[in-house]
Scaffold this motif. Structure first.
Motif, PDB file in Angstrom:
ATOM      1  N   GLY A  34      -0.201  56.186 -26.092  1.00  0.00           N
ATOM      2  CA  GLY A  34      -0.711  56.892 -27.111  1.00  0.00           C
ATOM      3  C   GLY A  34      -1.006  58.333 -26.418  1.00  0.00           C
ATOM      4  N   ARG A  35      -0.389  58.844 -25.439  1.00  0.00           N
ATOM      5  CA  ARG A  35      -0.693  60.070 -24.778  1.00  0.00           C
ATOM      6  C   ARG A  35       0.535  60.714 -24.169  1.00  0.00           C
ATOM      7  NH1 ARG A  35      -5.074  62.944 -23.469  1.00  0.00           N
ATOM      8  NH2 ARG A  35      -5.446  63.795 -21.265  1.00  0.00           N
ATOM      9  N   ALA A  36       0.641  62.158 -24.446  1.00  0.00           N
ATOM     10  CA  ALA A  36       1.895  62.477 -24.065  1.00  0.00           C
ATOM     11  C   ALA A  36       2.298  62.458 -22.627  1.00  0.00           C
ATOM     12  CB  ALA A  36       1.916  64.026 -24.238  1.00  0.00           C
ATOM     13  N   ILE A  37       3.465  62.228 -22.367  1.00  0.00           N
ATOM     14  CA  ILE A  37       3.668  62.220 -20.785  1.00  0.00           C
ATOM     15  C   ILE A  37       3.283  63.205 -19.864  1.00  0.00           C
ATOM     16  CG2 ILE A  37       5.570  61.854 -19.146  1.00  0.00           C
ATOM     17  CD1 ILE A  37       7.375  60.660 -21.363  1.00  0.00           C
ATOM     18  N   LEU A  38       3.305  64.447 -20.522  1.00  0.00           N
ATOM     19  CA  LEU A  38       2.782  65.438 -19.922  1.00  0.00           C
ATOM     20  C   LEU A  38       1.187  65.462 -19.462  1.00  0.00           C
ATOM     21  CD1 LEU A  38       3.218  68.352 -18.322  1.00  0.00           C
ATOM     22  CD2 LEU A  38       3.055  69.332 -20.714  1.00  0.00           C
ATOM     23  N   ASP A  39       0.757  65.074 -20.386  1.00  0.00           N
ATOM     24  CA  ASP A  39      -0.897  64.667 -20.208  1.00  0.00           C
ATOM     25  C   ASP A  39      -1.221  63.912 -18.907  1.00  0.00           C
ATOM     26  OD1 ASP A  39      -2.105  66.666 -21.809  1.00  0.00           O
ATOM     27  OD2 ASP A  39      -1.605  65.578 -23.617  1.00  0.00           O
ATOM     28  N   HIS A  40      -0.327  62.830 -18.936  1.00  0.00           N
ATOM     29  CA  HIS A  40      -0.623  61.895 -17.876  1.00  0.00           C
ATOM     30  C   HIS A  40      -0.554  62.777 -16.353  1.00  0.00           C
ATOM     31  CE1 HIS A  40      -0.927  58.069 -19.871  1.00  0.00           C
ATOM     32  NE2 HIS A  40       0.121  58.477 -20.908  1.00  0.00           N
ATOM     33  N   ALA A  41       0.430  63.698 -16.357  1.00  0.00           N
ATOM     34  CA  ALA A  41       0.594  64.269 -15.316  1.00  0.00           C
ATOM     35  C   ALA A  41      -0.436  65.230 -14.854  1.00  0.00           C
ATOM     36  CB  ALA A  41       2.145  64.977 -15.313  1.00  0.00           C
ATOM     37  N   ASP A  43      -3.542  64.707 -16.010  1.00  0.00           N
ATOM     38  CA  ASP A  43      -4.814  64.058 -15.741  1.00  0.00           C
ATOM     39  C   ASP A  43      -4.852  63.623 -14.285  1.00  0.00           C
ATOM     40  OD1 ASP A  43      -5.428  63.873 -18.341  1.00  0.00           O
ATOM     41  OD2 ASP A  43      -4.439  61.819 -18.768  1.00  0.00           O
ATOM     42  N   ALA A  44      -3.469  63.268 -13.833  1.00  0.00           N
ATOM     43  CA  ALA A  44      -3.313  63.116 -12.315  1.00  0.00           C
ATOM     44  C   ALA A  44      -3.906  64.064 -11.448  1.00  0.00           C
ATOM     45  CB  ALA A  44      -2.074  62.495 -11.845  1.00  0.00           C
ATOM     46  N   ALA A  45      -3.343  65.451 -11.813  1.00  0.00           N
ATOM     47  CA  ALA A  45      -3.682  66.526 -11.101  1.00  0.00           C
ATOM     48  C   ALA A  45      -5.391  66.756 -11.087  1.00  0.00           C
ATOM     49  CB  ALA A  45      -2.904  67.655 -11.594  1.00  0.00           C
ATOM     50  N   GLU A  46      -5.943  66.700 -12.260  1.00  0.00           N
ATOM     51  CA  GLU A  46      -7.308  66.837 -12.626  1.00  0.00           C
ATOM     52  C   GLU A  46      -7.941  65.832 -11.579  1.00  0.00           C
ATOM     53  OE1 GLU A  46      -7.670  69.192 -16.837  1.00  0.00           O
ATOM     54  OE2 GLU A  46      -7.832  66.766 -16.687  1.00  0.00           O
ATOM     55  N   ALA A  47      -7.681  64.539 -11.633  1.00  0.00           N
ATOM     56  CA  ALA A  47      -8.293  63.385 -10.741  1.00  0.00           C
ATOM     57  C   ALA A  47      -8.218  63.871  -9.267  1.00  0.00           C
ATOM     58  CB  ALA A  47      -7.562  62.154 -11.323  1.00  0.00           C
ATOM     59  N   LEU A  48      -7.164  64.502  -8.786  1.00  0.00           N
ATOM     60  CA  LEU A  48      -7.026  64.898  -7.423  1.00  0.00           C
ATOM     61  C   LEU A  48      -7.840  66.194  -7.107  1.00  0.00           C
ATOM     62  CD1 LEU A  48      -3.229  64.692  -7.070  1.00  0.00           C
ATOM     63  CD2 LEU A  48      -4.768  63.295  -5.928  1.00  0.00           C
ATOM     64  N   GLY A  49      -8.523  66.627  -8.119  1.00  0.00           N
ATOM     65  CA  GLY A  49      -9.501  67.742  -7.665  1.00  0.00           C
ATOM     66  C   GLY A  49      -8.765  69.353  -7.705  1.00  0.00           C
TER      67      GLY A  49
END
Length: 450
Positions: A34-41, A43-49
């Protein structure tokens, strides 16, 4: 946000045309969970700080550019025009990272399952680090040639010897290095190859020649899978759902047929909840522990409190808020309505825009008439009110606490507390008129056949 000693930035490559998807929707905007593939990427970058995130887009997909601008702002956009390879794409992001002195990781907008925890090991080196994976079928993947702790080369399959083709350690394409080193090495990359493109993988050989450290860290093959065609999108969705199901089962959610239950990227479900087969959760669903979700229900943007029961065949749309002990039964749709403790809507109803008080009962066939063709309006049903079957409540309208609405009523005015409201024509009948009508109809039909 993860702990770190040096500033971090991410470059997400999303300029590919995605023609193999055969869809008018750009590849990186297709959803997984339910989330764009790009948003998953992202999300990961944001979670890495990562304090800076740059998404490289192509001129052929204005929808992707608009999507990035809405989430991250225009400063996060770099344009690759024309497309001349991965190395060229990374260089397109260089102006957006001007003055940045930390570490940069290059990831991809079509890799939805790669999480921050998978990427984290690439940081902390003074040289170049890539993420590899052990391939079940190495096929056309570039091979990682590793000597001890050193990555000595990335060899493309079409250029590999039989000995190198036997290597199962493959390149995911994800790479990290200090920003200054990365861009200085990219400036040396040449395009003297069959495609005339600048390859990011050439950075490893250039780093080796300049005596910079090069290494590989590994992630699971499923985590680094890219989505390039509809079959791969379906595979990514299946892998995503598998992880979600295992996570919720481990958290104490009961599912007798977990393979038939589908979750969104942000679904929240408390332990002790029972989910029957064939339930779909769209984005924004929050289910508190101890609820029961019965078969063939669809829940999106809604909250279900502990002790509430939904379905079977119920639909909760955004803004639905079910308190403790609420029962929303078969073929009931709820949108932007809060149902108070113990309220019930057991059958065949539409509740849109409003509130239902504690202990109220909504009869079968009840409709909240919330839309006049131009504007939405609210229906308020008080505590303990009883709405008879097949009633239409024409918003804006308020039914007072303890009031009763007679079955079949059309209610257009507020009903005081504890009142009995009728909104229907008086019943009348004509003796024997039914039999006369039936005989007349039969005769007309017989005459028509002649």
């Amino acid at each position: 946000m993860t702990s770190q000693t040096r500033a971090r930035a991410a470059i997400i490559l999303a300029a590919g045309q995605g023609t193999r998807m055969k869809s008018p929707l750009p590849k990186v905007l297709h959803p997984v969970g339910g989330r764009a593939i790009l948003d998953h990427a992202i999300d990961a970058a944001e979670a890495l700080g990562c304090e800076r995130i740059v998404v490289v887009v192509g001129v052929h997909s204005p929808e992707v550019r608009a999507h990035v601008a809405k989430r991250l702002g225009d400063a996060a956009i770099a344009v690759q025009d024309p497309p001349l390879g991965t190395g060229h794409a990374v260089r397109a992001a260089e102006p957006a990272l001007a003055g940045f002195e930390g570490e940069v990781v290059v990831t991809y907008g079509d890799v939805p399952l790669l999480k921050a925890a998978d990427i984290e090991p690439v940081f902390g080196s003074a040289g170049v680090t890539v993420i590899g994976f052990e391939a079940r079928d190495p096929g056309a993947y570039g091979r990682l040639i590793i000597d001890g702790e050193t990555l000595t080369a990335i060899t493309e399959a079409k250029e590999a010897s039989p000995e190198v083709l036997a290597v199962t350690a493959c390149n995911s394409g994800v790479m990290a290095a200090p920003a200054r080193l990365l861009f200085s090495l990219l400036a040396e990359v040449r395009n003297d190859n069959a495609k005339g493109e600048y390859y990011l993988t050439d950075v490893v050989e250039l780093a080796r020649k300049a005596d910079h450290p090069t290494r590989a860290v590994f992630a699971a093959e499923d985590a680094v899978m890219g989505v390039n065609a509809q079959g791969e999108l379906a595979q990514a969705e299946a892998l995503f759902q598998k992880v979600q199901r295992e996570t919720f089962l481990a958290a104490g959610v009961t599912m007798s047929a977990p393979d038939t239950v589908y979750f969104a990227w942000d679904t929240e479900i408390g332990g002790g909840t029972v989910i029957e087969p064939f339930v779909v959760f769209g984005p924004g669903a929050r289910i508190e522990g101890g609820a029961r979700i019965r078969s063939f229900s669809h829940i999106e943007g809604a909250r279900v409190a502990s002790g509430a029961e939904v379905g079977p065949y119920a639909r909760l749309r955004p803004g639905a808020d079910l308190s403790t002990g609420v029962k929303v039964g078969n073929f009931v749709e709820v949108k932007n309505v809060k149902l108070g403790e113990g309220a019930k809507a057991n059958h065949l109803a539409y509740l849109g825009d409003g509130a239902v008080g504690a202990g109220a009962n909504i009869g079968a066939g009840t409709i909240f008439c919330n839309y006049d063709g131009f504007n939405k309006a609210r229906t308020e049903v008080g505590d303990g009110a009883f709405i008879g079957s097949n009633s239409s409540l024409v918003a804006p309208v308020t039914i007072g606490a303890g009031a009763i609405v007679a079955s079949g009523s059309v209610i257009t005015k507020d009903v005081p507390a504890d009142a009995l409201a009728f909104g229907r024509a008086r019943q009348a009948f004509k003796p024997d008129a039914g039999a006369a009508f039936r005989e007349k109809a039969k005769a007309a039909k017989a005459a028509g056949k002649d």
